[in-house]
Design a protein around this motif. Structure first.
Motif, short mmCIF file in Angstrom:
data_model
loop_
_atom_site.label_atom_id
_atom_site.label_comp_id
_atom_site.label_asym_id
_atom_site.label_seq_id
_atom_site.Cartn_x
_atom_site.Cartn_y
_atom_site.Cartn_z
N SER A 112 82.51 54.03 -6.21
CA SER A 112 81.36 53.99 -6.92
C SER A 112 80.22 53.17 -6.16
O SER A 112 79.11 53.39 -6.63
CB SER A 112 81.88 52.90 -8.15
OG SER A 112 83.05 53.63 -8.73
N GLY A 113 80.49 52.39 -5.21
CA GLY A 113 79.63 51.25 -4.67
C GLY A 113 78.72 51.87 -3.60
O GLY A 113 78.59 53.10 -3.37
N LEU A 114 78.35 50.78 -2.80
CA LEU A 114 77.59 51.09 -1.55
C LEU A 114 78.02 52.21 -0.63
O LEU A 114 77.29 53.15 -0.32
CB LEU A 114 77.66 49.78 -0.82
CG LEU A 114 76.55 49.75 0.42
CD1 LEU A 114 75.01 49.87 -0.10
CD2 LEU A 114 76.80 48.44 1.27
N ALA B 112 76.87 54.85 -5.51
CA ALA B 112 75.55 54.20 -5.48
C ALA B 112 74.87 54.28 -4.36
O ALA B 112 73.72 54.47 -4.18
CB ALA B 112 75.78 52.68 -5.95
N ASP C 15 75.32 48.95 -17.32
CA ASP C 15 75.73 47.81 -16.52
C ASP C 15 77.11 47.48 -17.40
O ASP C 15 78.14 47.33 -16.40
CB ASP C 15 74.83 46.54 -16.44
CG ASP C 15 73.69 46.54 -15.76
OD1 ASP C 15 73.50 47.55 -14.90
OD2 ASP C 15 72.83 45.90 -15.91
N GLN D 90 73.29 57.75 -3.85
CA GLN D 90 72.28 58.02 -4.92
C GLN D 90 71.01 57.23 -4.16
O GLN D 90 69.93 57.81 -4.27
CB GLN D 90 72.35 57.43 -6.24
CG GLN D 90 73.16 57.95 -7.18
CD GLN D 90 73.72 57.27 -8.23
OE1 GLN D 90 74.04 56.03 -8.26
NE2 GLN D 90 73.67 57.78 -9.55
N MET D 91 71.08 56.28 -3.43
CA MET D 91 70.09 55.56 -2.74
C MET D 91 69.61 56.57 -1.61
O MET D 91 68.29 56.85 -1.41
CB MET D 91 70.34 54.40 -2.21
CG MET D 91 69.35 53.38 -1.40
SD MET D 91 68.31 52.92 -2.83
CE MET D 91 66.70 52.83 -2.01
N TYR E 83 77.82 55.77 -16.89
CA TYR E 83 76.91 54.66 -16.27
C TYR E 83 75.95 55.23 -15.51
O TYR E 83 74.51 55.14 -15.40
CB TYR E 83 77.48 53.41 -15.82
CG TYR E 83 77.22 53.11 -14.49
CD1 TYR E 83 75.88 52.58 -14.03
CD2 TYR E 83 78.12 53.05 -13.44
CE1 TYR E 83 75.72 52.21 -12.72
CE2 TYR E 83 77.91 52.94 -12.07
CZ TYR E 83 76.66 52.61 -11.82
OH TYR E 83 76.38 52.35 -10.52
N HIS F 66 71.68 55.46 -15.59
CA HIS F 66 70.54 55.00 -14.79
C HIS F 66 69.96 55.76 -14.10
O HIS F 66 68.62 55.79 -13.82
CB HIS F 66 71.41 53.78 -13.84
CG HIS F 66 71.84 52.63 -14.42
ND1 HIS F 66 72.16 51.56 -13.66
CD2 HIS F 66 71.61 52.16 -15.71
CE1 HIS F 66 72.61 50.50 -14.57
NE2 HIS F 66 72.36 50.66 -15.64
N LEU G 222 88.27 52.42 -6.81
CA LEU G 222 87.32 52.74 -7.70
C LEU G 222 85.99 51.99 -7.41
O LEU G 222 84.66 52.60 -7.44
CB LEU G 222 87.69 52.22 -9.20
CG LEU G 222 86.66 52.76 -10.25
CD1 LEU G 222 86.52 53.94 -10.43
CD2 LEU G 222 87.10 52.15 -11.67
N ALA G 223 85.99 50.58 -6.80
CA ALA G 223 84.86 49.95 -6.81
C ALA G 223 84.21 50.35 -5.28
O ALA G 223 83.11 50.76 -5.18
CB ALA G 223 85.26 48.42 -6.26
N ARG G 224 85.01 51.10 -4.43
CA ARG G 224 84.69 51.56 -3.09
C ARG G 224 84.15 52.95 -3.35
O ARG G 224 82.93 53.55 -2.81
CB ARG G 224 85.77 51.51 -2.06
CG ARG G 224 86.08 50.25 -1.53
CD ARG G 224 87.02 50.24 -0.51
NE ARG G 224 86.95 48.75 -0.12
CZ ARG G 224 87.65 48.36 0.98
NH1 ARG G 224 88.29 49.25 1.87
NH2 ARG G 224 87.54 47.20 1.59
N MET H 52 64.10 56.48 -11.87
CA MET H 52 64.78 57.13 -11.01
C MET H 52 64.50 58.50 -11.08
O MET H 52 63.42 59.14 -10.93
CB MET H 52 66.43 56.86 -11.58
CG MET H 52 66.64 55.45 -11.40
SD MET H 52 67.21 54.92 -9.80
CE MET H 52 68.85 55.66 -9.90
N LEU I 66 67.67 59.47 -3.14
CA LEU I 66 66.31 58.86 -3.72
C LEU I 66 65.31 59.00 -2.37
O LEU I 66 64.28 59.41 -2.20
CB LEU I 66 66.37 57.53 -4.19
CG LEU I 66 66.49 57.45 -5.69
CD1 LEU I 66 66.49 56.04 -6.17
CD2 LEU I 66 65.58 58.36 -6.64
N LEU J 159 79.71 50.28 -16.54
CA LEU J 159 80.25 50.15 -15.11
C LEU J 159 81.21 48.80 -15.23
O LEU J 159 82.40 48.91 -14.54
CB LEU J 159 79.11 49.93 -14.05
CG LEU J 159 79.27 49.18 -12.96
CD1 LEU J 159 80.35 49.85 -11.94
CD2 LEU J 159 78.06 49.20 -12.00
#
Lengths: 263, 263
Positions: free
Chosen positions: B117-119, B123, B84, B126-127, B48, B52, B113-115, B58, B130, B87
């Motif tokens: 992959s996330g903020l 993710a 989406d 990636q921010m 995913y 994205h 996994l959520a932690r 992006m 950028l 994910l």
């Protein structure tokens, strides 16, 4: 992420989680915020879906709740990533210890959330919706896509409230039907608003479905028949809540709001 | 979703899950596919993120693994929704009974996994990535963003393998460090490929980081020092695997591949 999640909104889904949990004896208190956490996780999913839906490649909306959409207030890349991270964070929050003492229950809530949000639920429904533009759909197809796109999360909200309050499975099933009923009512009310309201009252563009050539139930049924079905759904919702008497007053009020809302 | 997930790729992350689980006695067998399921969930997340990342807003890539990217093969809206849904599906698959008999362990795997992959993980990285375009970053900042963007999922792969095999916590910690080590090695090798390889050999555009003005470690360290650090990381990986002797031969081979890969 804050802009997307804390910018207001009806908070219908978390409210349902909290009120259904309260009906089955697990009210939101100073020391037990479990139902609010589960509701927050669900709201993250709802908010991420709005952020991605509003993107230029999707519905291309500039306005949401009367404010610039996330990609307008920031930029598209930020909107994509903020949505991704909100979606992901939902699965962190739903797993928090405070949601339920039993890890197996938290896992059930997490997995059902994934299913309600994903391919067989909301995201799949959004894809069907995009595909429905400028293409004839049968009433059955529209009902299926709307049950997925809008209905799945509202259904989940009611199930989750019952599950985290350890309600008997019969009640979980009854709450599931209640969620399905008001989920469809929500969609019919949304269709009516899109046809009848102004951008000023709803805080977002109106008349978009027809302009996009989207197949909607109201487009098939007409305004009058849509209102009739909405009234039937409200009667069904009341019947489903009847066994709980006055204890379900809050849920009855939410159901009435869902059908009558002006924004 | 199939196009994005089944279109090839190195499968490094699921391979790590499966091989680490095997090291601790839970090999992939005809009757126990638990580690493969966990690996698949992780690969959905990885896939995913590529879908994205490749979007016009992006990195705007037309080519991935030598094939048109998802938004090129389909369209942007489909790419956003397929990402989406992939994910989201990860959190359905990681919760499957076959992943581990104990729901508490499955919940731990899901939440980690959520932690990852996330903020606070991919993710968020990636921010930061950028935001690093055309802006000076310290070495420390670049190391942090790469540990999040690339490192977090590779680290998770190694942890998850150990956790689902019921490895002692000391071994989970050791595998975590192994994952961090080869995760950084992976990124340095990626930097080297971006500078030295051709699009034909790697199946995607090269020289993109410099062109985008992205802050990379190789940009700060230079090719020679990058190679030196890569060699040090390989030595560290071997040290971490030493206690397991020959049983860790597969993991040692994966580590060597990560550093030496040509695509």
């Amino acid at each position: 992420m804050r802009y997307a999640a804390l910018g207001g909104g009806k908070r219908l889904r978390p409210l349902l989680v909290v009120e259904v949990a309260a009906l089955f004896g697990r009210g939101l208190t100073e020391t037990d915020k479990g139902s609010a956490l589960a509701g927050a996780a669900l709201e993250f999913i709802h908010c991420y879906s709005l952020v991605h839906d509003d993107l230029p490649a999707m519905d291309d909306d500039d306005l949401r709740r009367g404010q610039p959409t996330v990609h307008k207030a920031f930029d598209e890349a930020t909107a994509i990533l903020a949505g991704d991270a909100l979606l992901t964070m939902a699965f962190d929050v739903i797993a928090e210890d405070a949601v339920h003492a039993d890890a197996a229950v938290r896992l059930r809530l997490s997995r059902e959330l994934a299913r309600a949000s994903g391919l067989g639920g909301m995201a799949g429904g959004q894809m069907l919706d995009l595909e429905s533009e400028n293409r004839d759909r049968t009433e059955r197809e529209i009902r299926t896509l709307q049950a997925m796109k809008t209905g799945a999360l509202i259904r989940y909200a009611c199930r989750a409230g019952a599950i985290l309050a350890d309600a008997p499975e019969d009640d979980v099933t009854r709450m599931t039907r209640f969620g399905e009923t008001i989920g469809l009512a929500f969609q019919l009310a949304d269709d009516l608003l899109d046809v009848e309201a102004t951008p000023e009252t709803v805080g977002k563009a109106t008349g978009k479905d027809a302009a996009a050539g989207k197949a909607t139930l109201i487009g098939l049924l007409g305004i009058s028949e849509t209102r009739t079905e909405l009234a039937q759904l409200m009667a069904e919702a009341r019947t489903l809540l009847a066994p709980y008497g006055e204890r379900a007053a809050a849920l009855a009020a939410i159901a009435a709001y869902v059908a009558d809302r002006k924004s």
